[in-house]
Enzyme design. Structure first.
Site, PDB file in Angstrom:
ATOM      1  CE  LYS A   1      -3.769   2.106   2.485  1.00 19.34           C
ATOM      2  NZ  LYS A   1      -4.284   1.886   4.022  1.00 19.34           N
TER       3      LYS A   1
ATOM      4  CB  SER B   1      -8.057   4.089   3.132  1.00 16.64           C
ATOM      5  OG  SER B   1      -7.612   3.120   4.182  1.00 16.64           O
TER       6      SER B   1
ATOM      7  CB  SER C   1      -8.040   0.505   5.772  1.00 19.71           C
ATOM      8  OG  SER C   1      -8.826   2.010   6.058  1.00 19.71           O
TER       9      SER C   1
HETATM   10  N1  GLN Z   1     -13.132   4.053   7.070  1.00 20.76           N
HETATM   11  C1  GLN Z   1     -12.337   4.819   8.104  1.00 20.76           C
HETATM   12  C2  GLN Z   1     -11.561   6.142   8.113  1.00 20.76           C
HETATM   13  O1  GLN Z   1     -11.724   6.795   7.178  1.00 20.76           O
HETATM   14  C3  GLN Z   1     -11.699   3.481   8.320  1.00 20.76           C
HETATM   15  C4  GLN Z   1     -10.035   3.928   7.747  1.00 20.76           C
HETATM   16  C5  GLN Z   1      -8.523   3.522   7.741  1.00 20.76           C
HETATM   17  O2  GLN Z   1      -8.571   2.418   8.642  1.00 20.76           O
HETATM   18  N2  GLN Z   1      -7.740   3.526   7.419  1.00 20.76           N
HETATM   19  O3  GLN Z   1     -11.264   6.890   8.426  1.00 20.76           O
END
Ligand code: GLN
Length: 478
Positions: free
Chosen positions: A82, A157, A181
């Site tokens: 990532k 994400s 995420s």
């Molecule tokens: N969807 C969550 C957010 O927008 C989690 C994101 C993540 O785990 N990086 O913060």
């Protein structure tokens, strides 16, 4: 080697193939790169391919093989990383314009470990900007499409890292999880995604979003491969003071297939928002676990209702502080049109960050400001302690918790972009585990009538990854 072969290979299969001289690591790397290049226009899952780096790693594996040396646990395995995890000499963007040309001078600890184990990094994957999002639509490099259904999001994400493994252009990938995420994209793409215990994997070289919540973790197509990757990257690191000195268990040795007598809790608060098809698939999965001999009972995690509010206060507060470093001085992007230093800061941040990142910086700054700190930030920390206490109590009664990952399967691109609150709500079942810092994972448990994958979430107590993998593996074998 046929490029498509990559999509059917496992870590063990690669090792056997290398030993049996069916293929070389170089052939594997070349096939993975060619496959990734051919598939990427469909999904936009890679921001960058790294042929030089992959081939260099491949040649090291082939040399070890020809000298009869022992192979590392990830020898010849094509891995994607990532793009919030830094790679020395390889552009790392965090999905943001503000880091669009950033070339890190060092490697993340997880990257060093996976390459030392023989893994071959074939590219950096697309993601929501600074890992803020649930659909991968917040990337400055365009959204990622779900390889299972191209009109749908892959989740976020870590959408790119999930998509490349589901699509079969990489065998493994690294993602990051702050509030879901890894698990949510794994669920949306029909693969395994693991969020380890907080501190289990060094965060050194993971670009910070919310430091007290950020985790690095694996994506894989089967539980054993995910366990092997975690074994490689886990463990204490002097470069991260929050990394845990606890010894790393041999997770792959825990996969006995036997979960008879294990006590599994199903939180009653975790099904009320789930759509019919998701709820039905989770109910079926629970029946399957019962048929394997697990003792399933209902439990309660009463603070769940406050989790989203709590998370979006703590995560944005930490983000507002962590992202202060992007000021046009220290990192690459600087706005060209400023007369004064203050203008330069403002213009750089105004032009460099996307809308969601700015929204969170503002929210985070607000909740930390004088007069609001006690009302929001301090309150959220207290709620976080209650959420952790819920889990502590639950794990006094049960060995593991099973639940949905997401209330619904992958949604259509654009479906939730106009309503940030609606997007935040998709994290309802993943955020609690993140706030408590416990290990949790997603394992595929079937598909909806439209063919959309649904993931079952397994949550265990701190550092109990071995048991979590054992349950997931037993379930996967059925
Ligand atoms: N969807 C969550 C957010 O927008 C989690 C994101 C993540 O785990 N990086 O913060």
């Amino acid at each position: 080697m046929n490029a498509n072969t990559i999509s059917t290979l496992t870590v063990d299969g690669i090792r056997a193939g290398l030993r049996g001289r069916e293929f070389s690591a170089r052939e594997l790397a070349e096939a993975a790169l060619a496959h990734a290049e051919a598939q990427n226009p469909k999904t936009n899952a890679y921001i960058l391919l790294s042929p030089e780096r992959a081939l260099h790693a491949a040649d090291r594996v082939d040399a070890a093989l020809s000298h009869g040396e022992e192979l590392g646990p990830l020898a010849g395995v094509p891995v994607a990383v990532k793009d919030v995890i830094v790679t020395k000499g390889l552009r790392t963007t965090c999905g943001s314009k503000i880091l669009a040309d950033y070339i890190p001078p060092y490697d993340a600890t997880a990257v060093i470990r996976l390459e030392a184990a023989g893994g071959m990094i074939i590219g950096k994957t697309n993601c929501d900007e600074f890992a803020m999002g649930s659909s991968n639509e917040n990337s400055a490099f365009g959204p990622v499409r779900n390889p299972v259904a191209l009109d749908r999001v892959p989740g976020g994400s870590s959408g790119g890292s999930a998509a490349v493994v589901a699509q079969g252009t990489a065998v493994l990938s690294l993602g990051s999880d702050t509030g879901g995420s890894i698990r949510q994209p794994a669920s949306f793409c029909g693969i395994i995604g693991v969020t380890p215990t907080y501190g289990r994997v060094s965060r050194y070289g993971l670009v910070a979003f919310a430091s007290s919540l950020d985790h690095i973790g694996p994506f894989a197509r089967n539980v054993r491969d995910a366990a092997t990757l975690l074994e490689v990257i886990a463990g204490h690191d002097l470069l991260d003071s929050t990394s845990a000195p606890a010894p790393v268990e041999p997770y792959s040795a825990a996969l006995t297939g036997d979960i008879r007598g294990l006590k599994l809790g199903v939180p009653r608060e975790y099904l009320k928002d789930a759509t019919g098809e998701t709820a039905a698939l989770i109910a079926q999965a629970i029946d399957r676990l019962k048929s394997l001999g697990a003792d399933v009972r209902e439990i309660s995690l009463p603070a769940t209702d406050y989790a989203i509010a709590c998370y979006y206060i703590i995560a944005t507060a930490e983000a507002s502080s962590n992202l202060a470093r992007y000021d046009g001085v220290r990192y690459t992007f600087r706005s060209g049109s400023s007369d004064t230093l203050t203008d330069m800061f403002q213009n750089t941040r105004g032009e460099g960050f996307g809308a969601e990142v700015k929204r969170r910086i503002m929210l985070g700054t607000y909740v930390l400001s004088h007069g609001y700190y006690d009302a929001y930030y301090l309150k959220a920390q207290k709620v976080r302690a209650l959420i952790a206490a819920d889990f502590k109590k639950a794990f006094a009664e049960v060995d593991a918790i099973v639940a949905p990952v997401s209330p619904f399967p992958a949604f259509k691109l654009g479906e939730k972009t106009s309503d940030p609150m609606e997007m935040y709500l998709s994290d309802i079942y993943t955020i609690t585990g993140s706030l408590a810092g416990i290990p949790c994972m997603s394992v595929p448990c079937g598909k909806t009538q439209d063919g959309l994958p649904v993931g079952l979430q397994i949550l265990c107590n701190h550092f109990d990854e071995a048991r979590m993998f054992r349950i997931a593996d037993a379930f996967e074998r059925m």
